[in-house]
Design an enzyme around this catalytic site. Structure first.
Site, mmCIF file in Angstrom:
data_model
loop_
_atom_site.group_PDB
_atom_site.id
_atom_site.type_symbol
_atom_site.label_atom_id
_atom_site.label_comp_id
_atom_site.label_asym_id
_atom_site.label_seq_id
_atom_site.Cartn_x
_atom_site.Cartn_y
_atom_site.Cartn_z
ATOM 1 N N GLY A 1 -0.654 2.340 -3.065
ATOM 2 C CA GLY A 1 0.369 1.711 -2.223
ATOM 3 C C GLY A 1 0.179 2.087 -0.757
ATOM 4 N N ASP A 2 -0.245 3.302 -0.512
ATOM 5 C CA ASP A 2 -0.472 3.733 0.879
ATOM 6 C C ASP A 2 -1.627 2.947 1.494
ATOM 7 O OD1 ASP A 2 1.532 5.586 0.536
ATOM 8 O OD2 ASP A 2 0.148 7.170 -0.093
ATOM 9 N N ASP B 1 -8.312 6.743 -10.151
ATOM 10 C CA ASP B 1 -7.115 7.427 -9.649
ATOM 11 C C ASP B 1 -6.261 6.417 -8.878
ATOM 12 O OD1 ASP B 1 -5.221 9.080 -8.545
ATOM 13 O OD2 ASP B 1 -6.606 10.192 -7.255
ATOM 14 N N GLY C 1 0.476 -3.265 -8.657
ATOM 15 C CA GLY C 1 -0.668 -2.580 -9.263
ATOM 16 C C GLY C 1 -1.767 -3.571 -9.620
ATOM 17 N N SER D 1 -9.801 1.144 -3.660
ATOM 18 C CA SER D 1 -9.499 2.573 -3.480
ATOM 19 C C SER D 1 -9.207 3.278 -4.812
ATOM 20 C CB SER D 1 -8.328 2.771 -2.513
ATOM 21 O OG SER D 1 -7.098 2.494 -3.153
ATOM 22 N N THR E 1 4.362 -4.865 -4.389
ATOM 23 C CA THR E 1 3.043 -4.545 -4.944
ATOM 24 C C THR E 1 3.188 -4.280 -6.438
ATOM 25 O OG1 THR E 1 3.326 -2.239 -4.250
ATOM 26 C CG2 THR E 1 2.119 -3.666 -2.764
HETATM 27 O O1 RIB Z 1 1.528 7.952 -2.297
HETATM 28 C C1 RIB Z 1 0.801 9.075 -2.709
HETATM 29 C C2 RIB Z 1 1.338 10.298 -2.036
HETATM 30 O O2 RIB Z 1 2.646 10.548 -2.490
HETATM 31 C C3 RIB Z 1 0.555 11.547 -2.338
HETATM 32 O O3 RIB Z 1 -0.483 11.764 -1.437
HETATM 33 C C4 RIB Z 1 1.636 12.628 -2.316
HETATM 34 O O4 RIB Z 1 1.496 13.534 -1.280
HETATM 35 C C5 RIB Z 1 2.970 11.892 -2.245
HETATM 36 O O5 RIB Z 1 3.474 11.930 -0.983
#
Ligand code: RIB
Length: 292
Positions: free
Chosen positions: A237-238, A232, A208, A268, A206
């Site tokens: 990535g999550d 933000d 960005g 997001s 990834t």
């Molecule tokens: O990927 C973002 C996360 O990284 C945040 O929510 C923080 O808790 C860290 O774990």
């Protein structure tokens, strides 16, 4: 069903104009609290896209831990096997966010660091296992090795000790910083290809606002990201990993699932916090871009 194994942190956002230089003092504009942790972010973001999701992790026997359990219940994430660790505090992350939406993160792992193989071994079921490296590596390794389904490792943070772990991974999803840390050189496509000696299907890097690179054994595909106003970038990535797992579960190809994941992660970053959108919230954006 998706099973996400990983961390929960209470995210403490420290809002500033610019990151302090070494020796510089800057004033904090505001402090905000959010639910976070890479594992929990991925589980909640997957659930919000409409898939049944189980989270495996650990919290402390404290207020932040109780709030996390309540949060997963509200979000519809199955958290029956989350462990509550006595005498240990819930993980916390200190997220320094500048006015360009860029962040720096410090994590105090707390209960995440005490999650053990015994805590998770009976619960490793589902179609896809998605995991990261904010919990102990031996738990991640055991889980990838014993899980019977598609396995995605998001190597974040990339402080991996045992590279053998890659042999148990189908799809590896480092970001730009993590791939450099893993391969120790600047040829990220060549490095990803060498990781494919162990990783079974794909390395997806990834990038960005530059989208993502899907590195397969025989070709590399670049997926461009849409231009969006960044508020933000934390957790993008999550959200990417969650959406990738969701659309692979739904039977989309790696390329289609990655494109949707890039667009949902881009959406997001236009909002505060590290969690992804609900499917109803992001659907008009995906329709406008011709993706669904
Ligand atoms: O990927 C973002 C996360 O990284 C945040 O929510 C923080 O808790 C860290 O774990």
């Amino acid at each position: 069903m998706i099973t996400v194994l990983g961390s929960y942190n209470k995210d403490i956002y420290i809002m500033i104009d610019h990151f302090p230089l070494s020796g510089e003092t800057v004033f904090i504009k505001d402090i905000k609290y959010f639910h976070g942790g890479k594992g929990s972010n991925q589980a909640v973001s997957a659930r919000r896209l409409g898939i049944s999701t189980t989270f495996l992790g650990a919290v402390g026997d404290d207020q932040f831990g109780r709030e996390a359990l309540e949060f997963w219940k509200e979000e519809g994430v199955i958290a029956d096997n989350v462990k509550i660790k006595k005498g240990v505090s819930t993980g916390t992350a200190y997220i320094i966010l500048n006015q360009n939406g860029e962040s720096q993160i410090l994590v105090n792992r707390g209960a995440n660091a005490s999650l053990s193989v015994d805590d998770v071994k009976e619960a490793l079921k589902g179609d896809i296992l998605l995991t990261q490296l904010e919990i102990n590596e031996e738990v991640v390794k055991y889980s990838l090795k014993s899980f019977d389904g598609l396995k995605i490792l998001n190597p974040a943070p990339a402080n991996l000790i045992d590279p053998e772990i890659f042999s148990y991974v189908d799809i590896l999803t480092p970001n730009d910083i993590e791939i450099h840390e893993l391969i120790q050189n600047d040829d990220i496509v060549g490095g990803a290809q060498s990781l494919l000696n162990k990783v079974k299907k794909a390395v997806i890097i990834t990038l960005g606002d530059r989208g993502a690179l899907i590195v397969l054994k025989d070709r590399t595909i670049h997926i461009e990201a849409p231009k969006v106003p960044v508020i933000d970038e934390t957790g993008a990535g999550d959200v990417f990993n969650a959406a990738l797992a969701v659309y692979l579960t739904k039977g989309y190809s790696i390329e289609e699932a990655t494109r949707l994941a890039v667009y949902i992660a881009s959406f997001s970053v236009t909002k505060m916090g590290a969690l992804g959108p609900k499917i109803d919230e992001v659907r008009p954006f995906l329709e406008e871009k011709g993706l669904i």
